[in-house]
Motif scaffolding. Structure first.
Motif, PDB file in Angstrom:
ATOM      1  N   THR A  41       6.723  35.189 -53.322  1.00  0.00           N
ATOM      2  CA  THR A  41       7.749  36.222 -53.377  1.00  0.00           C
ATOM      3  C   THR A  41       7.448  37.311 -52.357  1.00  0.00           C
ATOM      4  O   THR A  41       6.325  37.434 -51.861  1.00  0.00           O
ATOM      5  CB  THR A  41       7.837  36.850 -54.776  1.00  0.00           C
ATOM      6  N   GLU A  42       8.466  38.115 -52.079  1.00  0.00           N
ATOM      7  CA  GLU A  42       8.303  39.189 -51.102  1.00  0.00           C
ATOM      8  C   GLU A  42       7.392  40.299 -51.606  1.00  0.00           C
ATOM      9  O   GLU A  42       6.924  41.126 -50.834  1.00  0.00           O
ATOM     10  CB  GLU A  42       9.669  39.771 -50.724  1.00  0.00           C
ATOM     11  N   THR A  43       7.112  40.293 -52.920  1.00  0.00           N
ATOM     12  CA  THR A  43       6.199  41.294 -53.490  1.00  0.00           C
ATOM     13  C   THR A  43       4.760  40.798 -53.559  1.00  0.00           C
ATOM     14  O   THR A  43       3.890  41.474 -54.108  1.00  0.00           O
ATOM     15  CB  THR A  43       6.667  41.704 -54.895  1.00  0.00           C
ATOM     16  N   GLY A  44       4.520  39.583 -53.030  1.00  0.00           N
ATOM     17  CA  GLY A  44       3.157  39.073 -52.974  1.00  0.00           C
ATOM     18  C   GLY A  44       2.738  38.193 -54.129  1.00  0.00           C
ATOM     19  O   GLY A  44       1.572  37.796 -54.212  1.00  0.00           O
ATOM     20  N   HIS A  45       3.654  37.866 -55.017  1.00  0.00           N
ATOM     21  CA  HIS A  45       3.322  36.999 -56.136  1.00  0.00           C
ATOM     22  C   HIS A  45       3.502  35.529 -55.757  1.00  0.00           C
ATOM     23  O   HIS A  45       4.286  35.198 -54.858  1.00  0.00           O
ATOM     24  CB  HIS A  45       4.197  37.326 -57.352  1.00  0.00           C
ATOM     25  N   THR A  46       2.796  34.645 -56.455  1.00  0.00           N
ATOM     26  CA  THR A  46       2.882  33.205 -56.220  1.00  0.00           C
ATOM     27  C   THR A  46       3.389  32.526 -57.484  1.00  0.00           C
ATOM     28  O   THR A  46       2.916  32.812 -58.593  1.00  0.00           O
ATOM     29  CB  THR A  46       1.516  32.610 -55.845  1.00  0.00           C
ATOM     30  N   VAL A  47       4.371  31.650 -57.321  1.00  0.00           N
ATOM     31  CA  VAL A  47       4.937  30.895 -58.437  1.00  0.00           C
ATOM     32  C   VAL A  47       4.529  29.433 -58.274  1.00  0.00           C
ATOM     33  O   VAL A  47       4.781  28.821 -57.236  1.00  0.00           O
ATOM     34  CB  VAL A  47       6.479  30.999 -58.465  1.00  0.00           C
ATOM     35  N   HIS A  48       3.892  28.875 -59.286  1.00  0.00           N
ATOM     36  CA  HIS A  48       3.496  27.467 -59.306  1.00  0.00           C
ATOM     37  C   HIS A  48       4.460  26.710 -60.219  1.00  0.00           C
ATOM     38  O   HIS A  48       4.814  27.206 -61.293  1.00  0.00           O
ATOM     39  CB  HIS A  48       2.063  27.311 -59.811  1.00  0.00           C
ATOM     40  N   ALA A  49       4.857  25.530 -59.812  1.00  0.00           N
ATOM     41  CA  ALA A  49       5.800  24.764 -60.627  1.00  0.00           C
ATOM     42  C   ALA A  49       5.560  23.267 -60.448  1.00  0.00           C
ATOM     43  O   ALA A  49       5.203  22.809 -59.359  1.00  0.00           O
ATOM     44  CB  ALA A  49       7.232  25.103 -60.246  1.00  0.00           C
ATOM     45  N   GLN A  50       5.758  22.518 -61.530  1.00  0.00           N
ATOM     46  CA  GLN A  50       5.702  21.063 -61.443  1.00  0.00           C
ATOM     47  C   GLN A  50       7.006  20.503 -60.879  1.00  0.00           C
ATOM     48  O   GLN A  50       7.010  19.519 -60.155  1.00  0.00           O
ATOM     49  CB  GLN A  50       5.434  20.465 -62.826  1.00  0.00           C
ATOM     50  N   THR A  51       8.105  21.138 -61.253  1.00  0.00           N
ATOM     51  CA  THR A  51       9.422  20.701 -60.799  1.00  0.00           C
ATOM     52  C   THR A  51      10.239  21.914 -60.390  1.00  0.00           C
ATOM     53  O   THR A  51      10.194  22.946 -61.056  1.00  0.00           O
ATOM     54  CB  THR A  51      10.170  19.950 -61.914  1.00  0.00           C
ATOM     55  N   VAL A  52      10.973  21.786 -59.307  1.00  0.00           N
ATOM     56  CA  VAL A  52      11.830  22.872 -58.823  1.00  0.00           C
ATOM     57  C   VAL A  52      13.273  22.364 -58.775  1.00  0.00           C
ATOM     58  O   VAL A  52      13.529  21.270 -58.269  1.00  0.00           O
ATOM     59  CB  VAL A  52      11.402  23.346 -57.421  1.00  0.00           C
ATOM     60  N   ILE A  53      14.188  23.147 -59.319  1.00  0.00           N
ATOM     61  CA  ILE A  53      15.611  22.812 -59.251  1.00  0.00           C
ATOM     62  C   ILE A  53      16.318  23.889 -58.446  1.00  0.00           C
ATOM     63  O   ILE A  53      16.327  25.058 -58.837  1.00  0.00           O
ATOM     64  CB  ILE A  53      16.227  22.712 -60.659  1.00  0.00           C
ATOM     65  N   PHE A  54      16.871  23.512 -57.320  1.00  0.00           N
ATOM     66  CA  PHE A  54      17.669  24.426 -56.508  1.00  0.00           C
ATOM     67  C   PHE A  54      19.102  24.402 -57.039  1.00  0.00           C
ATOM     68  O   PHE A  54      19.784  23.380 -56.954  1.00  0.00           O
ATOM     69  CB  PHE A  54      17.658  24.005 -55.037  1.00  0.00           C
ATOM     70  N   ALA A  55      19.559  25.523 -57.602  1.00  0.00           N
ATOM     71  CA  ALA A  55      20.925  25.633 -58.107  1.00  0.00           C
ATOM     72  C   ALA A  55      21.597  26.823 -57.423  1.00  0.00           C
ATOM     73  O   ALA A  55      22.190  27.687 -58.069  1.00  0.00           O
ATOM     74  CB  ALA A  55      20.927  25.790 -59.622  1.00  0.00           C
ATOM     75  N   THR A  56      21.480  26.860 -56.113  1.00  0.00           N
ATOM     76  CA  THR A  56      21.912  28.019 -55.325  1.00  0.00           C
ATOM     77  C   THR A  56      23.264  27.819 -54.654  1.00  0.00           C
ATOM     78  O   THR A  56      23.650  28.615 -53.809  1.00  0.00           O
ATOM     79  CB  THR A  56      20.857  28.331 -54.252  1.00  0.00           C
ATOM     80  N   GLY A  57      23.984  26.766 -55.036  1.00  0.00           N
ATOM     81  CA  GLY A  57      25.309  26.573 -54.465  1.00  0.00           C
ATOM     82  C   GLY A  57      25.274  26.403 -52.958  1.00  0.00           C
ATOM     83  O   GLY A  57      24.354  25.812 -52.391  1.00  0.00           O
TER      84      GLY A  57
END
Length: 227
Positions: A41-57
């Protein structure tokens, strides 16, 4: 329906079920590998995920510029209120199969919404420069369908908007490991997205769905399957 309100109600329902929502959180970096999925993220945080779903149209085109995707400009009007529309059979929605197509429906307050006449442009300035011309053409098209409305209707509201579809009407499948794309492209994208959300849910909770072959890249259709 009010699609903006509907989306927020869905988010509220998800939160009530335990989903964590982070609004206005911009992702400005990522690592997508078979054994490692991270977003920064732009604030310096890290997101870990097993699965990612892009629902951004349609904004997914910023992530993956799919050759199978086409951005179009579409136009619509809402007429003045007209009480007498007796020749409109059973208040049915009209949707042509022609290209470019027209669609039309009545509203609860006795207006008519008619739209279509898509143009192959994804540029905002060009899209908006054609709104007045498309408004007038849509009025003429409506009178062609219902001649008795001539000189009785005008556009109280008119607008243009982007829409996106795929060349063959089939899903996009970018080569992103551990990722699914649920984008709602096309005129029936909302319907398709409901179906695809069920497929993705089962793939992640059960490991299988009987219709997943329609989504994966190596699709093999039988002659009985019609899209």
């Amino acid at each position: 329906m009010n699609s903006y309100k509907h989306a927020h109600l869905l988010i509220e329902k998800a939160v009530s079920k335990g989903v964590r929502v982070y609004a206005k959180t911009k992702i400005n970096g990522k690592i997508l590998k078979e054994n490692q999925t991270q977003f920064f993220t732009e604030t310096g945080h890290t997101v870990h995920a097993q699965t990612v779903i892009f629902a951004t149209g349609y904004e997914a085109q910023e992530e993956v510029k799919g050759k199978n995707a086409v951005i179009l400009s579409s136009y619509a009007i809402a007429t003045n209120q007209i009480a007498d529309q007796a020749k409109w059979h059973d208040n049915m929605m009209i949707w042509e199969t022609a290209r470019p197509y027209l669609y039309a429906r009545k509203t609860p307050d006795n207006r008519i919404i008619i739209g279509g006449l898509d143009e192959s442009t994804g540029y905002l300035e060009k899209r908006d420069s054609m709104i007045l011309n498309k408004r007038d053409k849509l009025i003429k098209q409506l009178v062609n369908l219902f001649p008795e409305l001539e000189n009785r209707i005008w556009a109280d509201y008119f607008w243009g908007a982007f829409c996106c579809e795929t060349h063959g009407g089939l899903p996009m499948y970018p080569d992103h490991p551990n990722c699914y794309f649920l984008l709602g492209y096309g005129g029936n994208g909302t319907v398709y997205s409901v179906t695809l959300s069920q497929i993705i849910m089962d793939l992640n909770t059960k490991g299988v769905h009987e219709d997943s072959a329609m989504y994966v890249k190596e699709r093999h259709f039988s002659k009985s399957i019609v899209h």
